[in-house]
Structure formats: C-alpha cells, structure tokens
Scaffold this active site. Structure first.
Site, mmCIF file in Angstrom:
data_model
loop_
_atom_site.group_PDB
_atom_site.id
_atom_site.type_symbol
_atom_site.label_atom_id
_atom_site.label_comp_id
_atom_site.label_asym_id
_atom_site.label_seq_id
_atom_site.Cartn_x
_atom_site.Cartn_y
_atom_site.Cartn_z
ATOM 1 N N PRO A 2 -0.620 -10.861 -4.136
ATOM 2 C CA PRO A 2 -1.511 -10.146 -5.079
ATOM 3 C C PRO A 2 -0.829 -8.931 -5.710
ATOM 4 C CG PRO A 2 -2.520 -10.422 -2.891
ATOM 5 C CD PRO A 2 -1.082 -10.751 -2.755
ATOM 6 N N GLU A 3 -0.887 -8.863 -7.041
ATOM 7 C CA GLU A 3 -0.409 -7.670 -7.737
ATOM 8 C C GLU A 3 -1.536 -7.186 -8.631
ATOM 9 O OE1 GLU A 3 3.565 -7.606 -9.134
ATOM 10 O OE2 GLU A 3 4.273 -9.004 -7.623
ATOM 11 N N LYS A 49 -3.811 -1.834 -7.445
ATOM 12 C CA LYS A 49 -3.981 -2.958 -6.530
ATOM 13 C C LYS A 49 -5.210 -2.791 -5.646
ATOM 14 C CE LYS A 49 0.734 -2.934 -5.928
ATOM 15 N NZ LYS A 49 1.894 -3.188 -5.064
ATOM 16 N N ARG A 251 12.281 -4.263 0.363
ATOM 17 C CA ARG A 251 11.577 -5.421 -0.203
ATOM 18 C C ARG A 251 12.589 -6.342 -0.866
ATOM 19 N NH1 ARG A 251 6.273 -4.209 -1.571
ATOM 20 N NH2 ARG A 251 6.081 -6.452 -1.765
#
Ligand SMILES: [Zn+2]
Length: 261
Positions: A2-3, A49, A251
C-alpha cells in the site's frame, strides 16, 4: 504494497458508503470491547498513507496499513476471508463490517486534540490531495535534511510530503535518471522539485482501477521500470537492473546502473 494511491482509492470507495452512517460498533483489535456505538461517520479521508474515519463525536479512527495491511468490507451474512485474530480494526455500520486486517498502526484519537495535532505536524502535504508547490516541497526537504540524507530517503520521508512509498521511490529515481546513492545536500533544487512533481503525477495517474503503472508504453514489456526487476534488462538500455537494500531503513532499492548515473 500500500502506498498513497492505494489509500486514496480505499477512501474514495469507502467515503460514499460510510459517510452519514450510524456506527453500531467499533472494535480496536479482535478481542476488544466495542466502543462509540451510536456515533455517525462524518468524513473518510486519506492523508498520505493514513486513512482517517472521523466521527461526529469528535473521535477519529486512524489507520496505517504498513506493508501487509488491507481493508475488506463484508455484509452481515458473509464470512471473512482472513482469520478474525488478524483484524486490527472493525467498524460495523449500515449492515456492513469494514475490517482493517494486519495494520501497522490503528488508534482512536480526539480531534481537536494534542495527539491529532502531533500527527498532523508529523505529516507533510499530501501529494495526491493537496496542490503542492514544488518550491515549498524543496524547502521542506532541506528543512529535514541532517546533511547525511540520501535523496531516496527524502522521497520516503512523510514529514516532507505524504504519499511516496518504496515502489514509487525507485520508479521516480529511474524516470528522473538519478543515481540512488545521491545525497540530498548534493542535489540541486530543480532536481528535488522534479522528483516530487513526478511522484505526484504518477500517484495521481494511478487513482483509477487496476495495477500500479509507472511505465505507460503500449507493449507487453511491463508496467514498472525497475521495481522488482532485479537482473532483468532495463526497458531503455537492456542493462540488467540492480537492487540493494539502501538508505535509513535498508529498504529494497532498484535502479539501472547505465540510465541512472
Ligand atoms: Zn537502463
């Protein structure tokens, strides 16, 4: 994953169905006691978000999906597709149950309250919902720079601007031809501005249905430039795409060593 675009799509689906409905029960966690029965939903809103469901009793249900979260909606007779113990938040209203599974964060905050203001100050302007002046985004980026910040970390920093996640990070860096080990301090204002402008454009283009697309070529080669394509040929130059864990939170970061240098 999800972004910002995902959360806006969820809010756009939820808002017309839930706004004005009286809440029968809210449960925070699978085994918690129900709360706030009888309040009505005033507004459903995406902020970066975060998804915010505001009630007319001054409370806001805030959720952040993190990497693994998702929202489902079920009718009263329908069985859930995930086990109840994975439910982080359940909102029962209008005969339906809105269930947020495996969220990174869920909480009930008072508004206007100290906590709500702290959360607000932690979150930059929303790249989808707000008209973002690129100059203002550059100023915010510089403001949060400790001199040792990679440009990729600035793009992910939700205090600078809300909405960019790990997929868009790599994609924007490719489209703007920036090497992923570039420091913000060494990046001119116009390039920082171009990266945020590109991110906003890509997020907004992805608000319709279907899979996330950053490469809009009308061919079968793929809808993303580099994300998740380690070792595969770059769509532009055929050099194998590289990947490495990088930045403040290690990341996964994907890039073309030839196009981005
Ligand atoms: Zn390339």
């Amino acid at each position: 994953m999800p972004e910002g675009d995902t959360i806006h799509k969820i809010a756009a689906f939820m808002a017309p169905r839930l706004t004005g409905q009286t809440v029968d029960a809210i449960r925070l966690g699978a085994n918690a006691a129900p709360q706030f029965t009888g309040a009505a939903v005033r507004e459903v809103e995406a902020r970066g978000k975060h998804l915010r469901i505001a009630l007319d009793n001054g409370k806001v249900l805030r959720s952040h999906l993190g990497m693994h979260g998702s929202w489902h909606v079920y009718g009263s007779e329908e069985s859930w597709q995930k086990p109840e113990r994975q439910a982080s938040l359940v909102v029962a209203a209008g005969g339906s149950s809105w269930v947020c599974f495996n969220a990174k964060e869920v909480e009930i905050v008072d508004t206007p309250g100290v906590r709500d203001r702290v959360l607000g100050s932690r979150l930059g302007p929303d790249l989808i919902a707000d008209q973002c002046d690129p100059g203002m985004l550059v100023r915010r980026a510089r403001e949060f720079d400790d001199g040792d910040t990679l440009l990729i970390d600035t793009l992910l920093d939700q205090r600078v601007a809300a909405g960019i996640g790990n997929v868009y990070k790599s994609e924007v860096m490719f489209v703007e031809r920036q090497t992923p080990d570039r420091y913000l301090a060494d990046t001119p204002d116009e390039i920082v501005a171009a990266c945020f402008t590109r991110a906003a454009e890509l997020l907004q283009r992805n608000l319709g249905g279907g899979k996330r697309v950053t490469r809009f070529a009308n061919d079968a080669a793929g809808r993303l430039w580099v994300y998740g394509r380690t070792g595969k040929p770059c769509h532009e130059c055929s050099t194998p795409v590289r990947s490495q864990r990088m930045g403040r939170h290690h990341r996964g970061t994907f890039w073309c060593p030839r196009c981005q240098r």
